[in-house]
Design a protein around this motif. Structure first.
Motif, PDB file in Angstrom:
ATOM      1  N   GLN A  94       0.879  -1.165   0.000  1.00  0.00           N
ATOM      2  CA  GLN A  94       0.000   0.000   0.000  1.00  0.00           C
ATOM      3  C   GLN A  94       0.926   1.226   0.000  1.00  0.00           C
TER       4      GLN A  94
ATOM      5  N   ASN B 205      -3.379   0.213   6.063  1.00  0.00           N
ATOM      6  CA  ASN B 205      -2.348  -0.820   5.917  1.00  0.00           C
ATOM      7  C   ASN B 205      -1.009  -0.367   6.471  1.00  0.00           C
TER       8      ASN B 205
ATOM      9  N   LEU C 154      -7.462  -5.967   0.621  1.00  0.00           N
ATOM     10  CA  LEU C 154      -8.117  -6.946  -0.259  1.00  0.00           C
ATOM     11  C   LEU C 154      -8.567  -6.223  -1.519  1.00  0.00           C
TER      12      LEU C 154
ATOM     13  N   TRP D 147     -10.216  -7.055  -5.153  1.00  0.00           N
ATOM     14  CA  TRP D 147     -10.859  -8.087  -5.971  1.00  0.00           C
ATOM     15  C   TRP D 147     -10.619  -9.488  -5.388  1.00  0.00           C
TER      16      TRP D 147
ATOM     17  N   THR E  73      -6.774  -5.871   5.086  1.00  0.00           N
ATOM     18  CA  THR E  73      -7.836  -4.904   5.322  1.00  0.00           C
ATOM     19  C   THR E  73      -8.882  -5.109   4.236  1.00  0.00           C
TER      20      THR E  73
ATOM     21  N   TYR F  34     -18.838 -11.313   4.723  1.00  0.00           N
ATOM     22  CA  TYR F  34     -17.850 -12.407   4.659  1.00  0.00           C
ATOM     23  C   TYR F  34     -18.147 -13.501   5.687  1.00  0.00           C
TER      24      TYR F  34
HETATM   25  C1  LIG Z   1      -8.850  -2.139  -6.771  1.00  0.00           C
HETATM   26  C2  LIG Z   1      -9.621  -2.348  -5.500  1.00  0.00           C
HETATM   27  C3  LIG Z   1     -10.271  -3.548  -5.301  1.00  0.00           C
HETATM   28  C4  LIG Z   1     -10.971  -3.772  -4.117  1.00  0.00           C
HETATM   29  N1  LIG Z   1     -11.579  -4.987  -3.930  1.00  0.00           N
HETATM   30  C5  LIG Z   1     -12.244  -5.221  -2.770  1.00  0.00           C
HETATM   31  C6  LIG Z   1     -12.848  -6.489  -2.551  1.00  0.00           C
HETATM   32  O1  LIG Z   1     -12.768  -7.421  -3.358  1.00  0.00           O
HETATM   33  N2  LIG Z   1     -13.543  -6.668  -1.401  1.00  0.00           N
HETATM   34  C7  LIG Z   1     -13.650  -5.673  -0.448  1.00  0.00           C
HETATM   35  O2  LIG Z   1     -14.293  -5.901   0.573  1.00  0.00           O
HETATM   36  N3  LIG Z   1     -13.043  -4.478  -0.629  1.00  0.00           N
HETATM   37  C8  LIG Z   1     -12.336  -4.222  -1.758  1.00  0.00           C
HETATM   38  N4  LIG Z   1     -11.713  -3.014  -1.939  1.00  0.00           N
HETATM   39  C9  LIG Z   1     -11.655  -2.052  -0.809  1.00  0.00           C
HETATM   40  C10 LIG Z   1     -10.303  -2.161  -0.076  1.00  0.00           C
HETATM   41  O3  LIG Z   1     -10.164  -3.437   0.521  1.00  0.00           O
HETATM   42  C11 LIG Z   1     -10.154  -1.053   0.965  1.00  0.00           C
HETATM   43  O4  LIG Z   1     -10.171   0.168   0.276  1.00  0.00           O
HETATM   44  C12 LIG Z   1      -8.866  -1.183   1.772  1.00  0.00           C
HETATM   45  O5  LIG Z   1      -8.857  -2.373   2.505  1.00  0.00           O
HETATM   46  C13 LIG Z   1      -8.702  -0.004   2.731  1.00  0.00           C
HETATM   47  O6  LIG Z   1      -7.426  -0.055   3.346  1.00  0.00           O
HETATM   48  P1  LIG Z   1      -6.265   0.980   2.910  1.00  0.00           P
HETATM   49  O7  LIG Z   1      -6.813   2.358   3.124  1.00  0.00           O
HETATM   50  O8  LIG Z   1      -5.097   0.696   3.781  1.00  0.00           O
HETATM   51  O9  LIG Z   1      -5.971   0.729   1.449  1.00  0.00           O
HETATM   52  C14 LIG Z   1     -11.022  -2.766  -3.125  1.00  0.00           C
HETATM   53  C15 LIG Z   1     -10.367  -1.547  -3.350  1.00  0.00           C
HETATM   54  C16 LIG Z   1      -9.680  -1.339  -4.520  1.00  0.00           C
HETATM   55  C17 LIG Z   1      -8.978  -0.021  -4.736  1.00  0.00           C
END
Ligand SMILES: Cc1cc2nc3c(=O)[nH]c(=O)nc-3n(C[C@H](O)[C@H](O)[C@H](O)COP(=O)(O)O)c2cc1C
Length: 266
Positions: A11, A18, A102, A104, A151, A159
Motif C-alpha cells: 500500500q 495498511n 483486499l 478483488w 484490510t 464475509y
Molecule cells: C482495486 C480495489 C479492489 C478492491 N476490492 C475489494 C474487494 O474485493 N472486497 C472488499 O471488501 N473491498 C475491496 N476493496 C476495498 C479495499 O479493501 C479497501 O479500500 C482497503 O482495505 C482499505 O485499506 P487501505 O486504506 O489501507 O488501502 C477494493 C479496493 C480497490 C482499490
C-alpha cells in the motif's frame, strides 16, 4: 527467544490503514525483542510483472518456459538481484507477514508479482528439483510461520458463513494453502479488519490495538491444520485416501477435521 520477522506490504499511501498496521507490527514485534525486516513493495519500485527480463541468461533462448528458466536461474545463481535479495530475506525469516488491502478478493498485483518472481522453482516449488515430491507442508520454506493481515472494504457480515461474498478464509485459500502452505509454511488463521474504508479514529485505534494483541501470539497461535501431502492423507501424492475426510470434497476437505469451524470460515 529472538526471531526474525519479514513484513511484506503493498500500500503506497503512508497514511493508509495498511501502513498504520505495518507501523504497529514493527513497533510491537521490536518491543517483543524480535528483528523486523520490511519489504515495502511500492517504495522499492518492485517489478510486479514476471517476464523475460527475469532471465538475463536463458537456458533456452528460443522459447520462454517460465518454470524451466526459473529453475535454471535459481540453480545457477542467475536470478536478478531484487529476486535474490527477497529470497535471502525470506530464508532468514522465522515468520512472514503479508499485509495488504483486499483487492478483488485477492492481493494487489504488486504483491502477487512478488510471489510470482520470488517463489522460484527449486525453492518454493519443484523443491530440490524433485518435482512434486515436496509440497503442501514440505519445501523450501518448511517450518516458517506465515500470516495474512488483510484490510477489507466490505463489512464482516458480507464475509460471514452465509454472507454474500463468501467466507474470507475460503476466498483466501489460494494464498494460504496454494501459495504459503505449498512450500511448507505453517499458515496462521488470517487477521482481518473489515469495513476498512469507513473506520473513524476510534475504529482505527481499536483495529491497531486488536492487531497488536494478535501479534503477541504470533509464535503461539495454532496454524490452520492443512493436511500435508506426505503425512499419510494422500497415499499417491494426489488424492485423499478413501478413509480421510469421508463424505467431504472441495477445499475444506484439505483441512483436518479437528479444525474449529471458524478456521475455514473466518
Ligand atoms: C482495486 C480495489 C479492489 C478492491 N476490492 C475489494 C474487494 O474485493 N472486497 C472488499 O471488501 N473491498 C475491496 N476493496 C476495498 C479495499 O479493501 C479497501 O479500500 C482497503 O482495505 C482499505 O485499506 P487501505 O486504506 O489501507 O488501502 C477494493 C479496493 C480497490 C482499490
Amino acid at each position: 527467544m529472538q526471531k526474525n520477522i519479514l513484513i511484506v506490504h503493498a500500500q503506497p499511501e503512508p497514511t493508509s490503514l495498511n501502513r498504520q498496521l505495518v507501523d504497529v507490527a514493527e513497533q510491537a514485534l521490536c518491543e517483543q525483542g524480535h528483528v523486523v525486516l520490511q519489504s515495502d513493495l511500492y517504495a522499492m519500485g518492485w517489478k510486479a510483472v514476471f517476464d523475460a527480463h527475469d532471465f538475463p541468461v536463458r537456458a533456452d533462448p528460443e522459447r520462454l518456459c517460465f518454470i524451466r528458466e526459473s529453475g535454471h536461474a535459481y540453480q545457477h545463481g542467475l536470478q536478478t538481484m531484487d529476486v535474490a535479495a527477497e529470497q535471502e530475506k525470506l530464508l532468514a525469516a522465522d515468520a512472514v507477514i503479508l499485509q495488504f488491502p483486499l483487492w478483488w478478493f485477492g492481493m494487489p498485483a504488486i504483491l502477487k508479482g512478488w510471489v510470482d518472481r520470488v517463489f522460484a522453482y527449486g525453492l518454493a516449488y519443484g523443491y530440490q528439483g524433485a518435482g512434486n515430491r515436496y509440497r503442501y507442508g514440505d519445501g523450501g520454506f518448511k517450518g516458517k510461520r506465515a500470516l495474512l493481515s488483510v484490510t477489507v472494504g466490505g463489512p464482516a457480515e458480507d464475509y460471514s458463513p452465509r454472507g454474500i461474498n463468501g467466507p474470507l478464509e475460503q476466498l483466501l485459500f489460494p494464498i494460504t494453502h496454494g501459495t504459503l502452505f505449498y512450500p511448507g509454511m505453517h499458515v496462521l488463521p488470517t487477521h482481518a479488519v473489515f469495513g476498512a474504508g469507513r473506520l473513524d479514529a476510534q475504529g482505527v485505534a481499536q483495529a491497531k490495538a486488536v492487531w497488536r494483541a494478535r501479534l503477541e501470539r504470533l509464535f503461539e497461535d495454532r496454524p490452520i491444520p492443512f493436511r500435508s501431502q506426505n503425512g499419510g492423507d494422500y497415499p499417491d501424492g494426489h488424492l485423499l485416501a478413501d478413509g480421510v475426510a469421508v463424505g467431504q470434497s472441495g477445499l475444506s476437505a484439505h483441512v483436518a477435521s479437528d479444525a474449529s469451524p471458524g478456521q475455514m470460515q473466518a
